[in-house]
Enzyme design. Structure first.
Site, PDB file in Angstrom:
ATOM      1  N   SER A  59      -4.895   0.650  -7.873  1.00  0.00           N
ATOM      2  CA  SER A  59      -4.345  -0.567  -8.469  1.00  0.00           C
ATOM      3  C   SER A  59      -4.896  -1.854  -7.865  1.00  0.00           C
ATOM      4  O   SER A  59      -4.828  -2.907  -8.494  1.00  0.00           O
ATOM      5  CB  SER A  59      -2.819  -0.574  -8.334  1.00  0.00           C
ATOM      6  OG  SER A  59      -2.429  -0.545  -6.969  1.00  0.00           O
TER       7      SER A  59
ATOM      8  N   HIS B  95       0.673  -5.770  -3.566  1.00  0.00           N
ATOM      9  CA  HIS B  95      -0.643  -6.309  -3.882  1.00  0.00           C
ATOM     10  C   HIS B  95      -0.808  -7.764  -3.451  1.00  0.00           C
ATOM     11  O   HIS B  95       0.108  -8.571  -3.627  1.00  0.00           O
ATOM     12  CB  HIS B  95      -0.892  -6.195  -5.392  1.00  0.00           C
ATOM     13  CG  HIS B  95      -0.771  -4.792  -5.895  1.00  0.00           C
ATOM     14  ND1 HIS B  95       0.392  -4.311  -6.474  1.00  0.00           N
ATOM     15  CD2 HIS B  95      -1.648  -3.754  -5.877  1.00  0.00           C
ATOM     16  CE1 HIS B  95       0.221  -3.040  -6.794  1.00  0.00           C
ATOM     17  NE2 HIS B  95      -1.016  -2.681  -6.442  1.00  0.00           N
TER      18      HIS B  95
ATOM     19  N   ASP C  89       3.044  -9.207  -5.252  1.00  0.00           N
ATOM     20  CA  ASP C  89       4.191  -8.334  -5.476  1.00  0.00           C
ATOM     21  C   ASP C  89       4.401  -7.460  -4.239  1.00  0.00           C
ATOM     22  O   ASP C  89       3.870  -7.755  -3.172  1.00  0.00           O
ATOM     23  CB  ASP C  89       4.030  -7.517  -6.768  1.00  0.00           C
ATOM     24  CG  ASP C  89       2.875  -6.516  -6.718  1.00  0.00           C
ATOM     25  OD1 ASP C  89       2.330  -6.281  -5.620  1.00  0.00           O
ATOM     26  OD2 ASP C  89       2.511  -5.961  -7.775  1.00  0.00           O
TER      27      ASP C  89
END
Length: 367
Positions: A34, A328, A325
């Site tokens: 991600s 990340h 977040d």
């Protein structure tokens, strides 16, 4: 009077110009999780998605793009450095024709080195499938510019590989007494991961990769999600920090061994993203952040509980938060990381930084 042959010749010249224009620079390919996914998971039935607001709030469109960021992620910023357009997700229907020659992003949120990492997300593109797509990509490009030119395009390309973090946070430490934690102690689990990673990187080399930037994990125990679960006074989670402290040096050792075995001094380049993150985690104010503990978007302690959604708290100024977040980095933090990737000393980049590697490996031919 109609001249079909002349028309066909003019059309072929025009197509040749387009191909030449697209490959004047260096193709760029991205593999991993991600941290570098730019939208492949948008096309999958999975919970590992970033296709809803407030993701993308600072992107050019101010809409979610599938990147786990408020704006641009690390591959986007590397593309800026290469003076190239961002690579498209491999699953995007827009990735066709001449756009294939820019490169492709094969990354998928939730994946790890191991196939059992991220099984809770169900449909994700595991790393061996990403490599399979890369093989398929080369077949598609060969149909466009021929096998020899495709081989050259791949060998002269830059490749980014980002894996490992999920093998800890979404596997070993996901639940108490996980299967992997019962099977291995952390000091034994890390060499197991490195052995499996060696197979991945060797296969990438077999597929033509000759300039591969391999990032380590960040300081896993210091992200807001782990602080929310394990921290009392803001201290980083010690077991996760131990994992990162063992994994990253062993990854650099693997890079050295691969380069030695292949007789290639800089086919693989290790990026110490752990050290890069720790710089602004340990002294956020020096980098213009007000905090490196609290996520901009989230809820609960440190905004580290659950997902970033439209119901979450969202900071008004993303420039002063190191984390977007629970897991990340913000776009600003990503830019600091890429700055070190491009220009950093050997403390951050081994055997050399990206600007030096690319200066030694110029692209040669337009097709």
């Amino acid at each position: 009077m109609d001249f079909p042959f002349i028309k066909l010749f003019v059309l072929m010249l025009a197509l040749g110009c387009c191909v030449m224009k697209q490959v004047e620079g260096r193709a760029f390919f991205v593999f991993g999780d991600s941290l570098v996914d730019n939208g492949n998971n948008n096309y999958l039935a999975t919970t590992a998605r970033a296709d809803a607001p407030p993701y993308g709030i600072d992107s050019p469109s101010h809409r979610p793009t599938g990147r786990f960021s408020n704006g641009k992620n690390i591959p986007d910023i590397i593309s800026e450095y290469l003076e190239a357009e961002p690579t498209l997700p491999y699953l995007s229907p827009e990735l066709r024709g001449q756009r294939l020659l820019v490169g492709a992003n094969f990354a998928s949120a939730g994946v790890g080195i191991l196939n059992d990492t991220g099984i809770q997300f169900v449909n994700i593109i595991r790393i061996w499938q990403q490599l399979g797509y890369f093989e398929q990509y080369q077949e598609r490009v060969a149909a466009l510019i021929g096998p020899q030119q495709t081989q050259q395009l791949v060998q002269e390309s830059l490749i980014l590989m980002t894996l490992g973090g999920n093998d800890f946070v979404n596997n070993y430490f996901l639940i108490p007494n996980s299967v992997r934690s019962r099977e291995y102690s952390i000091p034994d689990y890390v060499p197991f991961l490195i052995t499996e990673y060696q197979k991945v990187l060797a296969r990438l080399y077999d597929l033509g990769a000759r300039t591969v930037l391999v990032t380590g994990t960040g300081p896993l125990g210091c992200v807001p999600a782990e602080l929310a679960q394990h921290s009392i006074n803001g201290e980083c989670a010690p077991q996760l920090q131990l994992a990162a402290s063992l994994f990253n040096p062993q990854l650099t050792q693997l890079i050295n061994q691969l380069n030695s075995d292949l007789g290639c001094s800089n086919c693989f380049i290790a990026a110490n993203t752990n050290a890069m993150h720790l710089d602004f985690i340990n002294d956020p104010q020096a980098f213009g952040f007000v905090t490196s503990k609290v996520a901009c978007c989230g809820q609960g302690p440190y905004n580290g509980i659950g997902l970033c959604t439209g119901l979450s708290n969202v900071c008004p100024n993303r420039e002063i938060y190191a984390f977007w977040d629970a897991f990340h980095p913000s776009e600003k933090a990503n830019r600091l990381i890429v700055q070190q990737i491009v220009q950093g000393s050997e403390n951050y980049m081994h055997p050399m930084n990206l600007s030096r590697v690319l200066a030694l490996k110029p692209t040669k031919t337009n097709f």
